[in-house]
Design a protein around this motif. Structure first.
Motif, PDB file in Angstrom:
ATOM      1  N   LEU A  74       0.839  -1.197   0.000  1.00  0.00           N
ATOM      2  CA  LEU A  74       0.000   0.000   0.000  1.00  0.00           C
ATOM      3  C   LEU A  74       0.871   1.244   0.000  1.00  0.00           C
ATOM      4  O   LEU A  74       0.525   2.264  -0.585  1.00  0.00           O
ATOM      5  CB  LEU A  74      -0.918   0.005   1.221  1.00  0.00           C
ATOM      6  CG  LEU A  74      -2.109  -0.942   1.153  1.00  0.00           C
ATOM      7  CD1 LEU A  74      -3.008  -0.744   2.367  1.00  0.00           C
ATOM      8  CD2 LEU A  74      -2.911  -0.731  -0.111  1.00  0.00           C
ATOM      9  N   GLY A  75       2.039   1.136   0.674  1.00  0.00           N
ATOM     10  CA  GLY A  75       2.965   2.259   0.669  1.00  0.00           C
ATOM     11  C   GLY A  75       3.429   2.601  -0.736  1.00  0.00           C
ATOM     12  O   GLY A  75       3.589   3.768  -1.090  1.00  0.00           O
ATOM     13  N   LEU A  76       3.617   1.585  -1.555  1.00  0.00           N
ATOM     14  CA  LEU A  76       4.038   1.840  -2.937  1.00  0.00           C
ATOM     15  C   LEU A  76       2.957   2.606  -3.692  1.00  0.00           C
ATOM     16  O   LEU A  76       3.242   3.314  -4.655  1.00  0.00           O
ATOM     17  CB  LEU A  76       4.318   0.524  -3.652  1.00  0.00           C
ATOM     18  CG  LEU A  76       5.650  -0.122  -3.307  1.00  0.00           C
ATOM     19  CD1 LEU A  76       5.700  -1.544  -3.846  1.00  0.00           C
ATOM     20  CD2 LEU A  76       6.793   0.687  -3.892  1.00  0.00           C
ATOM     21  N   VAL A  77       1.723   2.452  -3.264  1.00  0.00           N
ATOM     22  CA  VAL A  77       0.623   3.104  -3.984  1.00  0.00           C
ATOM     23  C   VAL A  77       0.271   4.448  -3.366  1.00  0.00           C
ATOM     24  O   VAL A  77       0.141   5.449  -4.059  1.00  0.00           O
ATOM     25  CB  VAL A  77      -0.622   2.200  -3.979  1.00  0.00           C
ATOM     26  CG1 VAL A  77      -1.788   2.914  -4.630  1.00  0.00           C
ATOM     27  CG2 VAL A  77      -0.342   0.901  -4.688  1.00  0.00           C
ATOM     28  N   PHE A  78       0.123   4.465  -2.060  1.00  0.00           N
ATOM     29  CA  PHE A  78      -0.433   5.647  -1.415  1.00  0.00           C
ATOM     30  C   PHE A  78       0.608   6.590  -0.837  1.00  0.00           C
ATOM     31  O   PHE A  78       0.309   7.723  -0.531  1.00  0.00           O
ATOM     32  CB  PHE A  78      -1.393   5.238  -0.294  1.00  0.00           C
ATOM     33  CG  PHE A  78      -2.647   4.606  -0.806  1.00  0.00           C
ATOM     34  CD1 PHE A  78      -2.892   3.264  -0.610  1.00  0.00           C
ATOM     35  CD2 PHE A  78      -3.575   5.350  -1.511  1.00  0.00           C
ATOM     36  CE1 PHE A  78      -4.042   2.675  -1.085  1.00  0.00           C
ATOM     37  CE2 PHE A  78      -4.733   4.772  -1.993  1.00  0.00           C
ATOM     38  CZ  PHE A  78      -4.961   3.432  -1.780  1.00  0.00           C
ATOM     39  N   GLY A  79       1.802   6.122  -0.663  1.00  0.00           N
ATOM     40  CA  GLY A  79       2.795   7.013  -0.068  1.00  0.00           C
ATOM     41  C   GLY A  79       3.749   6.204   0.765  1.00  0.00           C
ATOM     42  O   GLY A  79       3.342   5.310   1.508  1.00  0.00           O
ATOM     43  N   MET A  80       5.038   6.530   0.668  1.00  0.00           N
ATOM     44  CA  MET A  80       6.038   5.682   1.276  1.00  0.00           C
ATOM     45  C   MET A  80       5.965   5.669   2.799  1.00  0.00           C
ATOM     46  O   MET A  80       6.582   4.816   3.433  1.00  0.00           O
ATOM     47  CB  MET A  80       7.447   6.109   0.831  1.00  0.00           C
ATOM     48  CG  MET A  80       7.769   5.723  -0.603  1.00  0.00           C
ATOM     49  SD  MET A  80       7.238   4.052  -1.029  1.00  0.00           S
ATOM     50  CE  MET A  80       8.499   3.075  -0.234  1.00  0.00           C
ATOM     51  N   TRP A  81       5.204   6.573   3.392  1.00  0.00           N
ATOM     52  CA  TRP A  81       5.122   6.552   4.853  1.00  0.00           C
ATOM     53  C   TRP A  81       4.509   5.246   5.344  1.00  0.00           C
ATOM     54  O   TRP A  81       4.828   4.777   6.443  1.00  0.00           O
ATOM     55  CB  TRP A  81       4.317   7.752   5.357  1.00  0.00           C
ATOM     56  CG  TRP A  81       2.913   7.805   4.840  1.00  0.00           C
ATOM     57  CD1 TRP A  81       2.491   8.376   3.679  1.00  0.00           C
ATOM     58  CD2 TRP A  81       1.757   7.243   5.457  1.00  0.00           C
ATOM     59  NE1 TRP A  81       1.133   8.220   3.540  1.00  0.00           N
ATOM     60  CE2 TRP A  81       0.656   7.521   4.617  1.00  0.00           C
ATOM     61  CE3 TRP A  81       1.537   6.527   6.648  1.00  0.00           C
ATOM     62  CZ2 TRP A  81      -0.631   7.120   4.908  1.00  0.00           C
ATOM     63  CZ3 TRP A  81       0.245   6.129   6.933  1.00  0.00           C
ATOM     64  CH2 TRP A  81      -0.822   6.413   6.070  1.00  0.00           C
ATOM     65  N   LEU A  82       3.617   4.657   4.518  1.00  0.00           N
ATOM     66  CA  LEU A  82       3.036   3.378   4.921  1.00  0.00           C
ATOM     67  C   LEU A  82       4.090   2.286   4.976  1.00  0.00           C
ATOM     68  O   LEU A  82       4.006   1.358   5.772  1.00  0.00           O
ATOM     69  CB  LEU A  82       1.934   2.973   3.939  1.00  0.00           C
ATOM     70  CG  LEU A  82       0.557   3.551   4.209  1.00  0.00           C
ATOM     71  CD1 LEU A  82      -0.356   3.262   3.030  1.00  0.00           C
ATOM     72  CD2 LEU A  82      -0.027   2.964   5.483  1.00  0.00           C
ATOM     73  N   ALA A  83       5.082   2.417   4.112  1.00  0.00           N
ATOM     74  CA  ALA A  83       6.123   1.391   4.110  1.00  0.00           C
ATOM     75  C   ALA A  83       6.912   1.418   5.405  1.00  0.00           C
ATOM     76  O   ALA A  83       7.473   0.398   5.817  1.00  0.00           O
ATOM     77  CB  ALA A  83       7.039   1.592   2.913  1.00  0.00           C
ATOM     78  N   PHE A  84       6.970   2.607   6.058  1.00  0.00           N
ATOM     79  CA  PHE A  84       7.654   2.666   7.349  1.00  0.00           C
ATOM     80  C   PHE A  84       6.951   1.816   8.391  1.00  0.00           C
ATOM     81  O   PHE A  84       7.527   1.430   9.395  1.00  0.00           O
ATOM     82  CB  PHE A  84       7.747   4.112   7.836  1.00  0.00           C
ATOM     83  CG  PHE A  84       8.856   4.874   7.178  1.00  0.00           C
ATOM     84  CD1 PHE A  84       8.578   5.859   6.246  1.00  0.00           C
ATOM     85  CD2 PHE A  84      10.180   4.566   7.459  1.00  0.00           C
ATOM     86  CE1 PHE A  84       9.594   6.551   5.617  1.00  0.00           C
ATOM     87  CE2 PHE A  84      11.198   5.252   6.832  1.00  0.00           C
ATOM     88  CZ  PHE A  84      10.912   6.251   5.910  1.00  0.00           C
ATOM     89  N   LEU A  85       5.669   1.560   8.130  1.00  0.00           N
ATOM     90  CA  LEU A  85       4.917   0.660   9.008  1.00  0.00           C
ATOM     91  C   LEU A  85       5.131  -0.778   8.569  1.00  0.00           C
ATOM     92  O   LEU A  85       5.339  -1.673   9.398  1.00  0.00           O
ATOM     93  CB  LEU A  85       3.425   1.022   8.909  1.00  0.00           C
ATOM     94  CG  LEU A  85       2.480   0.503   9.957  1.00  0.00           C
ATOM     95  CD1 LEU A  85       2.951   0.941  11.320  1.00  0.00           C
ATOM     96  CD2 LEU A  85       1.089   1.042   9.697  1.00  0.00           C
ATOM     97  N   GLY A  86       5.110  -0.992   7.272  1.00  0.00           N
ATOM     98  CA  GLY A  86       5.118  -2.352   6.758  1.00  0.00           C
ATOM     99  C   GLY A  86       6.453  -3.047   6.876  1.00  0.00           C
ATOM    100  O   GLY A  86       6.536  -4.200   7.307  1.00  0.00           O
ATOM    101  N   VAL A  87       7.524  -2.343   6.491  1.00  0.00           N
ATOM    102  CA  VAL A  87       8.825  -3.015   6.482  1.00  0.00           C
ATOM    103  C   VAL A  87       9.254  -3.464   7.877  1.00  0.00           C
ATOM    104  O   VAL A  87       9.709  -4.607   8.035  1.00  0.00           O
ATOM    105  CB  VAL A  87       9.890  -2.116   5.811  1.00  0.00           C
ATOM    106  CG1 VAL A  87      11.266  -2.740   5.939  1.00  0.00           C
ATOM    107  CG2 VAL A  87       9.539  -1.915   4.349  1.00  0.00           C
TER     108      VAL A  87
END
Lengths: 144, 588, 295
Positions: free
Chosen positions: A111-124
């Motif tokens: 979802l971070g790849l789609v909506f904004g990299m801040w989500l990736a800070f949660l996912g990774v």
């Protein structure tokens, strides 16, 4: 392991043939690469099982050579009794939170790849935590 | 908690009372978390399989509602029910949900997860935590796919096949397309992990005596499906990654717009829309066989039981399944005949050839019923319905395998009718056959037969009413994926009939929901083996205990439970001629 | 305890069944049926089975192939259907008696493997014969370049003559009858499908490479066409027409159009605003893509 290896080697040989025919008939790159990859997918595990089968059965030439039945696993033996399967079957990790955590980590990362990299800070971090947790769980044979 | 398992007891050995180290097979209640935490952390293949089946059925209903809207729009030539964009979103999502989120997951994530370990006498799948991860990736992938409806610009609207350059950033700029790609990334990995599990489980965890050629055909089909998944899904994932790069990182893998031109001509620094089609269909065609083979397997389980005979031509079935899988990987460009850029005779010949192993399966199914004692339970009716649907769907598929005929019918409703016949025939008819057949095993109670028959007949009638007119109107020239059509060509009456059929099908699904409620409220206990089933799963309790088996019968053929229950009608065991077995079963 | 669990019953081995003889007899019938059907590909008395007869020679060829495949499908499908129906009716449960547990019959299985292969090979041969006719590219002077765009069609004739139409007015491609018309098909943006139902023919218009095909219209008339590959929002409304007139009429028409272009170059229709050739295809190429990637 004989049937498994024959099955996979058959795939390897079949796609090797089809890929070769396809290349020389069409000279088309994409399809040929995909067919070659599929042949590799058959050969890789197929050869592994083949060598394992040889080692267990002492075959001299491919699948032929020694007496059948020598060294068959109980699940490959036509005459096996249930009692022959005695002993530990395997370990089956039960009731683990880590698949869920990993799933959520993957979810937030994409979802971070789609909506904004801040989500990736949660996912990774969730993925890393899950990987650590799963490894620790395996080593300890239970919950972390 | 990890279970270190002792194997199940032999059926004729004395069973010691609990507490004597008989391991975890005694059916004692699970320790560990309860409630929702239990569901979140379970790695039991039965729980995961059930979760998959319920989630995929929800996706099925959602996609079905989308189909109803599509059919409503097409009842009149210039309907204003939906805008063009909404319509494009609806058929994209209908196809995506049905193919990616229902048919596949129900089969290999749901039924296979539940049934395969039972059928080979294994306590669980080979990698239980990976199995659970597969489910969470599938669930989050489904949520991601549905998110498309809620983002700015709406869901993806470029068809479930997402042809480039329509799916590029210039032609489909919204986030909906990216959400769609990411949903498929998640569900793609889910499927790959399930494929690994299926292959490893069938190779390594078979019970003693359960040789490869004694596995039930359903398990064989799932093994082959697992390998097909490993062949096909990585190609899709790679293609999707490249599509995402084209959309966001300025690459020109599939697109030519805006790339460097030399003397006005395309150079190799530009991309190719054709590459997307090649990659996608190399995945896409095995994908439809990934969808079909499990359901063929279901039919091959149901028909023998309700004919009271073994499978006719067991080895032929196994080899036919392998042939179908092998050939299906070589026919991808029959979806691209009309590009003018593919090697027509190669793909046409292989596509026509697939009819041969499929025909072998058909004749084996008929041979199974031949001289049998056919019992028309709901499960049997649905399998027979599959036979009719797939027969005609397969014949029209042969027609489409011929390029000139494909030129005339490609992207028309003729193709829509064809693939709905084969997909509906497999995923829906055979899928429900499996549902009615294995529901008693999973829940320990029977589904109401009368309601089941209403479900079947309504669906069967609705099915033909929906799709036969589509063949006709496709031959008349009506293209697919159109939100409106000219009113002076006589197409409307066919569309109206088709819509009526769709609502009959919808009514039949209501019967299923009512059945679930009614049979839950007034449970009829099923017992271990309500159908006099043949395969191993009917030996254990309904539902099976933790780690599946406390006792196992001797396994000497592909029908261990039948052999145990009918010792004077034994199945001929498969494999090379054997010397007499090492020990006899002790006399009680 | 019954010790027969440990050894297979000998009398089940390779059980032959009474079904083999009548079924083996029916097999050759199926083959004969298909071969007979294929001889009827001349199609003079067969019904059309719902398809167009084909207004071009290629379309006519495809139509005859369709008829042959349909008959083969009827014969094979009908045969299998009869078998299924027979089984359902004849072998309904009559008693609790367990039926004979036949597991295989090698001869029958071989027959229903080999016969379908033969049928498939026959179908393939007829396919190749028809396919060669449909895709043939005879040399010709009548050349039209077609550009598909979102959402309309452009037809380019020699001498700078252009016919362009979009959603509000479908363009008409004027062609001569009895002549091999060569079409070079391009797309200016996304994939489109050039589909004329009554020609029994369609071809994708792709950006990035040009594809060509030829047709020879059999009689005068106007034939509707439509885009058949999803191309975005107004895909449903991308119509065009093909109008076939006699060769002399065509020559006249072309002359008149070319004269108009010469007299007033500004009168040549333009692509709708916002549509431009972004495909990388050069305008009006005279070769088609030879490989998959339009080399």
């Amino acid at each position: 392991m004989k049937i498994e290896s024959v099955f996979l080697l058959f795939l390897g040989v079949f796609f090797g043939l089809v890929g070769t025919v396809y290349w020389f008939w069409s000279y088309e790159d994409g399809g040929t690469m995909m067919l070659a990859g599929t042949a590799a997918l058959g050969f890789l595990p197929g050869l592994y099982y083949f060598f394992w089968h040889k080692r267990f059965h002492g075959k001299k030439f491919f699948f032929w050579g020694t007496a059948h039945g020598a060294g068959d696993r109980p699940s490959d033996s036509d005459d096996a009794t249930i009692a022959e399967g005695a002993g530990v079957i395997d370990s089956f990790p039960n009731s683990s939170i880590w698949p869920f955590v990993m799933g959520m980590g993957a979810f937030f990362t994409v979802l971070g790849l789609v909506f904004g990299m801040w989500l990736a800070f949660l996912g990774v971090p969730l993925i890393i935590t899950a990987l650590t947790g799963v490894t620790a769980e395996s080593r300890r044979g239970g919950h972390v | 908690m990890t279970d270190v398992l002792d194997p199940p007891l032999v059926v004729d050995q004395p069973h010691e009372p609990d507490g004597h180290g008989n391991g975890h097979g005694g059916g004692h209640e699970a320790h560990g978390p309860t409630g929702i935490l239990k569901w979140l952390t379970s790695t039991d293949h039965k729980v995961i399989g059930m979760s998959y089946m319920i989630t995929s059925l929800v996706m099925f209903y959602l996609a079905g509602i989308m189909a109803l809207f599509i059919r409503l729009q097409l009842t009149s030539p210039h309907s204003t029910l939906l805008s063009f964009n909404q319509y494009n979103e609806l058929f994209t999502m209908h196809g995506s949900l049905m193919l990616y989120l229902f048919a596949g997951p129900f089969a290999f994530g749901g039924l296979a997860n539940y049934i395969v370990p039972l059928q080979i006498g294994a306590p669980d799948m080979a990698f239980p935590r990976l199995n659970a991860l597969s489910y969470w990736l599938y669930l989050t992938g489904s949520i991601t796919m549905l998110l498309g409806f809620f983002v700015a610009g709406g869901a993806a609207s470029f068809g479930w096949v997402a042809y480039a350059p329509l799916s590029s950033a210039t032609s489909s700029p919204g986030i909906g397309g990216d959400v769609w790609i990411m949903a498929l990334a998640l569900t793609g990995f889910s499927a790959i992990f399930t494929g690994v599990n299926l292959v490893a489980t069938t190779f390594y965890l078979r019970a003693p005596g359960m040789t490869m050629f004694r596995m039930p055909i359903f398990t064989w089909n799932m093994l082959v499906t697992g390998i097909l998944i490993l062949i096909a899904f990585p190609v899709l994932t790679s293609a999707l990654i490249m599509l995402f790069c084209d959309r966001h990182f300025g690459t020109h893998i599939y697109t030519v717009t805006g790339c460097h031109l030399v003397n006005g001509a395309v150079t190799h620094t530009c991309g190719s829309p054709l590459l997307w089609q090649n990659l996608f269909w190399f995945f896409g065609h095995p994908e439809v066989y990934i969808l079909a083979l499990p359901f063929f397997g279901i039919v091959t389980e149901v028909l023998p039981v309700f004919s009271r005979k073994p499978v006719f031509g067991y080895k032929g079935m196994v080899f036919a399944t392998m042939a179908i899988a092998a050939l299906s990987t070589g026919v991808w460009a029959h979806h691209m005949f009309t590009t003018g850029a593919v090697l027509l005779p190669f793909f046409s010949f292989l596509s026509l050839l697939i009819a041969v192993p499929t025909g072998i399966k058909f004749f084996n199914w008929i041979g199974t019923m031949w001289h049998g004692q056919l019992q028309f339970t709901t499960a049997m009716l649905f399998s027979i319905g599959f036979l009719f649907a797939f027969l005609m769907g397969g014949v029209t598929g042969i027609m489409l395998a011929s390029p000139p005929i494909d030129f005339a019918t490609h992207d028309t409703y003729f193709v829509v009718a064809h693939f709905h016949q084969v997909l509906f025939g497999t995923a829906v008819f055979a899928g429900f056959s499996g549902l009615y057949y294995w529901y008693p095993k999973m829940y320990g109670r029977m589904l109401n037969e009368k309601l089941g028959k209403w479900h079947f007949w309504l669906m069967f009638i609705g099915f033909w009413v929906t799709f036969m007119p589509q063949y006709v109107v496709g031959l008349l020239g009506m293209p697919r994926r159109v939100a409106s059509y000219p009113s002076n060509l006589g197409w409307q009456s066919y569309n109206i009939v088709s819509t009526v059929g769709a609502f009959i099908i919808a009514l039949s699904f209501l019967m299923l929901l009512i059945n679930f409620v009614v049979s839950w409220r007034n449970p009829v206990p099923a017992g271990n083996n309500p159908w006099d089933g043949h395969t191993l799963e009917w030996f254990t309790t309904s539902p099976p205990p933790h780690h599946n088996y406390t006792h196992l019968p001797p396994i000497r053929s592909e029908r261990p439970t039948w052999d145990y229950n009918h010792p004077d009608n034994l199945t001929v065991h498969h494999g090379p001629a054997k010397s007499p077995p090492k020990e006899k079963v002790p006399v009680a | 305890m019954d010790s027969s669990l440990t050894s297979p019953s000998a009398d089940i081995e390779g059980a032959t069944s009474a079904i083999s003889a009548p079924r083996a007899r029916r097999r050759p019938l199926a083959v004969v049926g298909v071969i007979a059907a294929s001889f009827l590909l001349t199609g003079c008395t067969l019904p059309s089975f719902g398809a167009y007869h084909g207004a071009t020679t290629q379309g006519r060829t495809t139509f005859h192939l369709w008829q042959g495949f349909f008959v083969a499908g009827l014969v094979v499908g009908g045969f299998v259907l009869l078998l299924i129906l027979w089984a359902l009716i004849r072998y309904r449960k009559k008693s609790e008696e367990i039926p004979k547990q036949t597991q295989y019959h090698t001869l029958t299985e071989v027959i229903y493997t080999v016969v379908p292969i033969i049928i498939v090979v026959i179908l393939f041969v007829f396919t190749v014969l028809a396919e060669n006719k449909v895709d043939a590219l005879p040399p010709t002077k009548t050349v039209i370049h077609v550009n598909a765009f979102q959402w309309g069609w452009e037809f380019d004739y020699p001498g700078g003559v252009k016919v362009i139409g979009d959603l509000t007015d479908a363009p008409t491609m004027v062609v001569p009858t009895g002549d091999n018309v060569r079409i070079y098909l391009n797309s200016l943006d996304v994939l489109h499908g050039f589909y004329v139902p009554e020609f029994n023919f369609s071809r994708y218009a792709s950006p990035g490479y040009t594809t060509d095909f030829s047709f020879n219209v059999l009689h005068t008339g106007t034939f509707r066409g439509q885009c058949t590959q999803l191309c975005g929002l107004y895909h449903s409304l991308m119509f065009f027409n093909v109008k076939a007139i006699t060769p002399s009429q065509y020559a006249n028409w072309l002359q008149v159009q070319q004269a108009k272009v010469k007299a007033d170059p500004a009168s040549v229709p333009q692509l709708p605003t916002g549509v431009k050739n972004t495909s990388g295809n050069p305008d009006n190429p005279t070769t088609s893509g030879s490989g998959a990637y339009g080399d």
